[in-house]
Design a protein around this motif. Structure first.
Motif, PDB file in Angstrom:
ATOM      1  N   ARG A  56       0.659   4.777  -2.977  1.00 36.50           N
ATOM      2  CA  ARG A  56       0.262   6.303  -2.709  1.00 36.50           C
ATOM      3  C   ARG A  56       0.248   7.370  -3.471  1.00 36.50           C
ATOM      4  O   ARG A  56       1.894   6.864  -3.827  1.00 36.50           O
ATOM      5  CB  ARG A  56      -0.431   6.278  -1.237  1.00 36.50           C
ATOM      6  N   ARG A  62       0.539  -1.166   0.077  1.00 36.40           N
ATOM      7  CA  ARG A  62      -0.498   0.077   0.390  1.00 36.40           C
ATOM      8  C   ARG A  62       0.614   0.858  -0.125  1.00 36.40           C
ATOM      9  O   ARG A  62       0.467   2.529  -0.897  1.00 36.40           O
ATOM     10  CB  ARG A  62      -0.776  -0.047   1.243  1.00 36.40           C
ATOM     11  N   PHE A  63       1.815   1.148   0.618  1.00 38.41           N
ATOM     12  CA  PHE A  63       2.905   2.321   0.902  1.00 38.41           C
ATOM     13  C   PHE A  63       3.503   2.424  -0.697  1.00 38.41           C
ATOM     14  O   PHE A  63       3.530   3.767  -0.829  1.00 38.41           O
ATOM     15  CB  PHE A  63       3.387   2.703   2.074  1.00 38.41           C
TER      16      PHE A  63
END
Length: 78
Positions: free
Chosen positions: A18, A14-15
C-alpha cells in the motif's frame, strides 16, 4: 504444468504494497509542541529545585492570649 518464460517474483505482504501515508505538519502544531516542551522543562526544573531545597521544618504554633498554656512569656523555641 506449464512454465512461463518469466521467473516468478515473490509477492510482498499487503501492508508493504500500500501507498505510504504522508503527514502534514503545520507551523501551529510545531508551536504547540515547542510550548509543551518548555512547560515540561519548567516543571522538571521546579521539581529539581524543590528536591534540592529539602524538607521545610514545621512552624511553631503561636500562643493564643486566652489559651491555658503553662509556659511563660517569651519567644517559642523549637
Amino acid at each position: 504444468m506449464t512454465r512461463s518464460s518469466e521467473p516468478r517474483r515473490p509477492q510482498l505482504p499487503r501492508f508493504c504494497r500500500r501507498q505510504p501515508r504522508h503527514t502534514l505538519v503545520t507551523i501551529t502544531n510545531l508551536r504547540y509542541l515547542h510550548r509543551l516542551v518548555w512547560l515540561l522543562l519548567l516543571f522538571q526544573l521546579t521539581t529539581v529545585l524543590l528536591v534540592l531545597a529539602g524538607p521545610v521544618p514545621p512552624r511553631p504554633v503561636p500562643s493564643q492570649p486566652n489559651s491555658t498554656a503553662t509556659h511563660g512569656p517569651g519567644p517559642l523555641m523549637p
